[in-house]
Design a protein around this motif. Structure first.
Motif, PDB file in Angstrom:
ATOM      1  N   GLY A   1       0.795  -1.220   0.000  1.00 31.25           N
ATOM      2  CA  GLY A   1       0.000   0.000   0.000  1.00 31.25           C
ATOM      3  C   GLY A   1       0.826   1.268   0.000  1.00 31.25           C
ATOM      4  N   ASN A   2       1.923   1.262   0.736  1.00 27.22           N
ATOM      5  CA  ASN A   2       2.758   2.453   0.813  1.00 27.22           C
ATOM      6  C   ASN A   2       3.366   2.797  -0.542  1.00 27.22           C
ATOM      7  N   SER A   3       3.890   1.807  -1.244  1.00 26.17           N
ATOM      8  CA  SER A   3       4.492   2.081  -2.552  1.00 26.17           C
ATOM      9  C   SER A   3       3.433   2.464  -3.581  1.00 26.17           C
TER      10      SER A   3
ATOM     11  N   LEU B   1       0.666   4.122  -2.901  1.00 20.94           N
ATOM     12  CA  LEU B   1       0.305   5.504  -2.601  1.00 20.94           C
ATOM     13  C   LEU B   1       1.368   6.473  -3.091  1.00 20.94           C
ATOM     14  N   LYS B   2       2.634   6.123  -2.924  1.00 18.14           N
ATOM     15  CA  LYS B   2       3.715   6.987  -3.410  1.00 18.14           C
ATOM     16  C   LYS B   2       3.673   7.118  -4.933  1.00 18.14           C
TER      17      LYS B   2
END
Length: 86
Positions: A66-68, A70-71
């Motif tokens: 999820g973090n990548s 979103l980035k």
């Protein structure tokens, strides 16, 4: 915006969609095929048996990636706003 810039933006948009959605779809398909093979081997035909593992795997994938994702979306949004600004 010129036609070339619009085509470049659409190309980047499609790449972003594949980059974000591709891993989740592929993992979901793999889990579905494995569960189907197990169902065929054991002759258990239960619909929730395929749904629950897919849901769990997709949730884990979203937590892990999820973090990548979103980035990537943030970078693409900044790129689009930069193109709009000039």
């Amino acid at each position: 915006m010129t036609t070339g810039e619009i085509m470049d933006l659409l190309y980047r948009l499609f790449l972003m969609a594949v980059k974000i959605g591709g891993p989740i779809i592929i993992i979901s398909m793999v889990v579905g095929v494995v569960i189907s093979i197990v169902q065929a081997a054991t002759q258990i035909n239960e619909q929730t048996l395929t749904f629950v593992p897919k849901l769990i795997v997709i949730g884990v994938m979203l937590i892990v990636m999820g973090n990548s994702m979103l980035k990537s979306l943030q970078e693409f949004t900044l790129y689009v706003f930069g193109m709009i600004a000039g």
